[in-house]
Design a protein around this motif. Structure first.
Motif, PDB file in Angstrom:
ATOM      1  N   ILE A  54       0.617  -1.067   0.143  1.00  0.00           N
ATOM      2  CA  ILE A  54      -0.143  -0.116  -0.029  1.00  0.00           C
ATOM      3  C   ILE A  54       0.769   1.195   0.168  1.00  0.00           C
ATOM      4  O   ILE A  54       1.717   1.193   0.576  1.00  0.00           O
ATOM      5  CB  ILE A  54      -0.878  -0.040   1.356  1.00  0.00           C
ATOM      6  CG1 ILE A  54      -1.803  -1.194   1.338  1.00  0.00           C
ATOM      7  CG2 ILE A  54      -1.710   1.249   1.245  1.00  0.00           C
ATOM      8  CD1 ILE A  54      -2.421  -1.428   2.743  1.00  0.00           C
ATOM      9  N   ASP A  55       0.476   2.253  -0.642  1.00  0.00           N
ATOM     10  CA  ASP A  55       1.373   3.461  -0.887  1.00  0.00           C
ATOM     11  C   ASP A  55       1.724   3.877   0.458  1.00  0.00           C
ATOM     12  O   ASP A  55       0.887   4.023   1.491  1.00  0.00           O
ATOM     13  CB  ASP A  55       0.575   4.645  -1.438  1.00  0.00           C
ATOM     14  CG  ASP A  55       0.453   4.425  -3.083  1.00  0.00           C
ATOM     15  OD1 ASP A  55       1.142   3.372  -3.599  1.00  0.00           O
ATOM     16  OD2 ASP A  55      -0.138   5.062  -3.790  1.00  0.00           O
ATOM     17  N   HIS A  56       2.883   4.706   0.865  1.00  0.00           N
ATOM     18  CA  HIS A  56       3.221   4.959   2.210  1.00  0.00           C
ATOM     19  C   HIS A  56       2.284   5.977   2.568  1.00  0.00           C
ATOM     20  O   HIS A  56       1.555   5.758   4.018  1.00  0.00           O
ATOM     21  CB  HIS A  56       4.502   5.737   1.883  1.00  0.00           C
ATOM     22  CG  HIS A  56       4.892   6.404   3.207  1.00  0.00           C
ATOM     23  ND1 HIS A  56       5.190   5.835   4.322  1.00  0.00           N
ATOM     24  CD2 HIS A  56       5.007   7.684   3.528  1.00  0.00           C
ATOM     25  CE1 HIS A  56       5.348   6.619   5.340  1.00  0.00           C
ATOM     26  NE2 HIS A  56       5.386   8.028   4.934  1.00  0.00           N
ATOM     27  N   ALA A  57       1.793   7.020   2.020  1.00  0.00           N
ATOM     28  CA  ALA A  57       0.903   8.008   2.590  1.00  0.00           C
ATOM     29  C   ALA A  57      -0.646   7.278   2.936  1.00  0.00           C
ATOM     30  O   ALA A  57      -1.024   7.558   4.037  1.00  0.00           O
ATOM     31  CB  ALA A  57       0.493   9.232   1.744  1.00  0.00           C
ATOM     32  N   ARG A  58      -0.707   6.157   2.085  1.00  0.00           N
ATOM     33  CA  ARG A  58      -2.294   5.626   2.418  1.00  0.00           C
ATOM     34  C   ARG A  58      -2.243   4.961   3.611  1.00  0.00           C
ATOM     35  O   ARG A  58      -3.205   4.593   4.343  1.00  0.00           O
ATOM     36  CB  ARG A  58      -2.531   4.925   1.188  1.00  0.00           C
ATOM     37  CG  ARG A  58      -3.232   5.783   0.153  1.00  0.00           C
ATOM     38  CD  ARG A  58      -3.234   5.207  -1.322  1.00  0.00           C
ATOM     39  NE  ARG A  58      -3.084   6.514  -2.170  1.00  0.00           N
ATOM     40  CZ  ARG A  58      -4.198   7.271  -2.747  1.00  0.00           C
ATOM     41  NH1 ARG A  58      -5.421   6.744  -2.329  1.00  0.00           N
ATOM     42  NH2 ARG A  58      -3.910   8.260  -3.226  1.00  0.00           N
ATOM     43  N   THR A  59      -1.126   4.323   4.052  1.00  0.00           N
ATOM     44  CA  THR A  59      -1.036   3.419   5.242  1.00  0.00           C
ATOM     45  C   THR A  59      -0.916   4.300   6.516  1.00  0.00           C
ATOM     46  O   THR A  59      -1.751   3.930   7.514  1.00  0.00           O
ATOM     47  CB  THR A  59       0.332   2.680   5.183  1.00  0.00           C
ATOM     48  OG1 THR A  59       1.524   3.754   5.658  1.00  0.00           O
ATOM     49  CG2 THR A  59       0.785   1.669   4.183  1.00  0.00           C
ATOM     50  N   LEU A  60      -0.676   5.813   6.240  1.00  0.00           N
ATOM     51  CA  LEU A  60      -0.601   6.647   7.486  1.00  0.00           C
ATOM     52  C   LEU A  60      -2.353   6.984   7.595  1.00  0.00           C
ATOM     53  O   LEU A  60      -2.630   7.050   8.801  1.00  0.00           O
ATOM     54  CB  LEU A  60       0.178   7.690   7.144  1.00  0.00           C
ATOM     55  CG  LEU A  60       1.794   7.499   6.694  1.00  0.00           C
ATOM     56  CD1 LEU A  60       2.294   8.773   6.314  1.00  0.00           C
ATOM     57  CD2 LEU A  60       2.353   6.835   7.907  1.00  0.00           C
ATOM     58  N   ALA A  61      -2.865   7.258   6.649  1.00  0.00           N
ATOM     59  CA  ALA A  61      -4.352   7.500   6.698  1.00  0.00           C
ATOM     60  C   ALA A  61      -5.208   6.460   7.281  1.00  0.00           C
ATOM     61  O   ALA A  61      -6.140   6.643   7.883  1.00  0.00           O
ATOM     62  CB  ALA A  61      -4.900   8.152   5.266  1.00  0.00           C
ATOM     63  N   ILE A  62      -4.742   5.065   7.219  1.00  0.00           N
ATOM     64  CA  ILE A  62      -5.391   4.160   7.666  1.00  0.00           C
ATOM     65  C   ILE A  62      -4.896   4.024   9.388  1.00  0.00           C
ATOM     66  O   ILE A  62      -6.016   3.777  10.202  1.00  0.00           O
ATOM     67  CB  ILE A  62      -4.711   2.716   6.995  1.00  0.00           C
ATOM     68  CG1 ILE A  62      -5.333   2.624   5.498  1.00  0.00           C
ATOM     69  CG2 ILE A  62      -5.238   1.519   7.911  1.00  0.00           C
ATOM     70  CD1 ILE A  62      -4.591   1.427   4.956  1.00  0.00           C
TER      71      ILE A  62
END
Ligand code: NZQ
Ligand code: ZN
Length: 385
Positions: free
Chosen positions: A277-285
């Motif tokens: 999963i794209d780095h930024a998208r993991t943070l939003a999760i």
């Protein structure tokens, strides 16, 4: 305020047309290794600009550094430098190419297996290879910091490393390069930078007043420009403010004198390693669940953030809760899907797997108060399903 040392030797060149300054930045008669990714720079003209500027230099190219750069790939560049007389490495790309180049720079003269740098069993020595960057994707702040993240494919581990020896000598940041970025990458950039600020802000109350105001300023700027810049990347006002906000979010200024957290990133890296999963998208999760699970520790700061950044009113408790909701809504507005199940299938064992991994690594106390143990990591991930 906590004691601090502010050291940042990166020569930061910002604005239109700055790529032409490369010959002023790289010593003449130096053999240059040009590192880049999958080829976007050849389609958008950045490669041509770099090659024109570097006319007269002997250049060896190393392409194919992938998003979330792989140790196995980077070691091929290390071999090239060891075999040829390369005096300087120029990274042209986003966080992955720049991080990859930092690793290459550190690995060439590493006396043990370079993967030791990632496992932190070897220090980065002083004899790194000098490098500079031409940034093509605002997001990570890697252009003005001394850290990086590299994935070892063989073990599916995404590991961070850093050293004061790994600041770029210079970084050229021309906001016009973002015109060719796909919307997804622009969205990622806004959210990654936003989370960099939060990791250095959403901790416990402290008395470094200026740091909080600067952090809140970057957050408010990203909220102001984020939704428009993904629509209009060719608008120079939006592009330039976006690029500078991303650098400011992680160039080492915001963390001075304050406690920091970084656990959202640590947990997020596992999701990239496992599911790509794209780095930024993991943070939003991870972040909304993390702030919910760690609510008692972070309540005061959440309330300050809710009032100052989102203009919320009410009791500390209600503003703090609402601030988490507003954060998740902003991520969704920026195109993020904030549940793990929306980003991957077969996620059922994730919480246990990541918690076990952290136990194996001895990471039992993350966060500013070192109170994010494996039980909390499990709870955070289960909540994010
Ligand atoms: O490979 P190419 O063909 O160049 O395409 C890239 C890549 O596919 C493309 N791209 C980049 N600039 C472009 C462009 N496409 C069109 N036009 C342009 N101007 O974008 C894709 C993603 O690039 P990548 O470098 O992977 O993105 P990003 O800058 O978000 O970097 C993510 C990596 O940085 C690490 C992340 O973990 C991840 O590995 N981070 C590094 C940090 C640091 N060094 O301080 C901190 C961050 O928290 C983060 O962990
Ligand atoms: Zn990040």
């Amino acid at each position: 305020m906590l004691n601090f040392q502010l050291y940042n030797p990166t020569n930061y060149l910002f604005g239109k047309g700055q790529i032409a300054k490369l010959p002023e930045l790289i010593p003449a008669n130096t053999k240059v290794l040009l590192t880049y990714g999958g080829g976007s720079i050849k389609k958008n003209g950045i490669y041509d600009q770099v090659m024109t500027a570097l006319k007269g230099y002997e250049i060896v190219e190393f392409s194919g550094i992938e998003p979330n750069p792989k140790y196995e790939t980077l070691m091929k560049a290390v071999e090239i430098i060891r075999e040829q007389k390369i005096g300087f490495v120029l990274a042209v790309g986003g966080g992955s190419v720049i991080d990859g180049t930092k690793f290459i720079s550190a690995a060439v003269n590493c006396e043990t297996e370079p993967s030791d740098i990632l496992h932190r069993t070897a220090e980065v020595g002083k004899n790194t290879i000098p490098f500079g960057t031409v940034l093509t994707l605002p997001a990570t702040g890697s252009e003005m910091n001394s850290g990086g993240v590299v994935t070892i494919l063989a073990t599916q581990e995404k590991l961070s490393f850093g050293s004061p020896e790994l600041f770029p000598q210079f970084s050229i940041c021309d906001p016009e390069v973002i015109i060719s970025l796909p919307r997804r990458q622009l969205e990622n950039g806004v959210v990654d930078a936003y989370m960099h600020v939060l990791e250095q802000y959403m901790t416990t109350k402290h008395d470094a007043l200026l740091q909080d105001r600067i952090a809140e300023g970057v957050l408010q700027t990203l909220i102001e420009i984020g939704p428009s810049v993904v629509e209009n990347p060719s608008d120079y006002t939006l592009a330039s403010n976006f690029m500078w906000s991303c650098t400011m979010a992680l160039n080492g200024l915001l963390n001075k004198g304050v406690p920091v957290d970084w656990s959202t990133h640590m947990i997020g890296h596992e999701l990239t390693a496992l599911y790509n999963i794209d780095h930024a998208r993991t943070l939003a999760i991870v972040a909304p669940s993390l702030y919910t699970v760690m609510f008692e520790t972070k309540k005061d700061k959440l309330a300050q953030y809710g009032r100052r950044v989102f203009d919320l009113q009410g009791t500390d408790e209600s503003v703090a809760r609402e601030a988490i909701v507003k954060t998740e809504e902003f991520f969704q507005k920026m195109g993020m899907k904030t549940k793990l199940s929306e980003n991957t299938e077969n996620y059922d064992d994730t919480a246990k797997f990541v918690a076990d991994r952290f136990t194996e690594r001895g990471w039992t106390g993350l966060g500013e108060a070192k109170n994010i143990g494996v039980d909390q990591v499990k709870e955070i991930l289960e909540m994010s399903y």
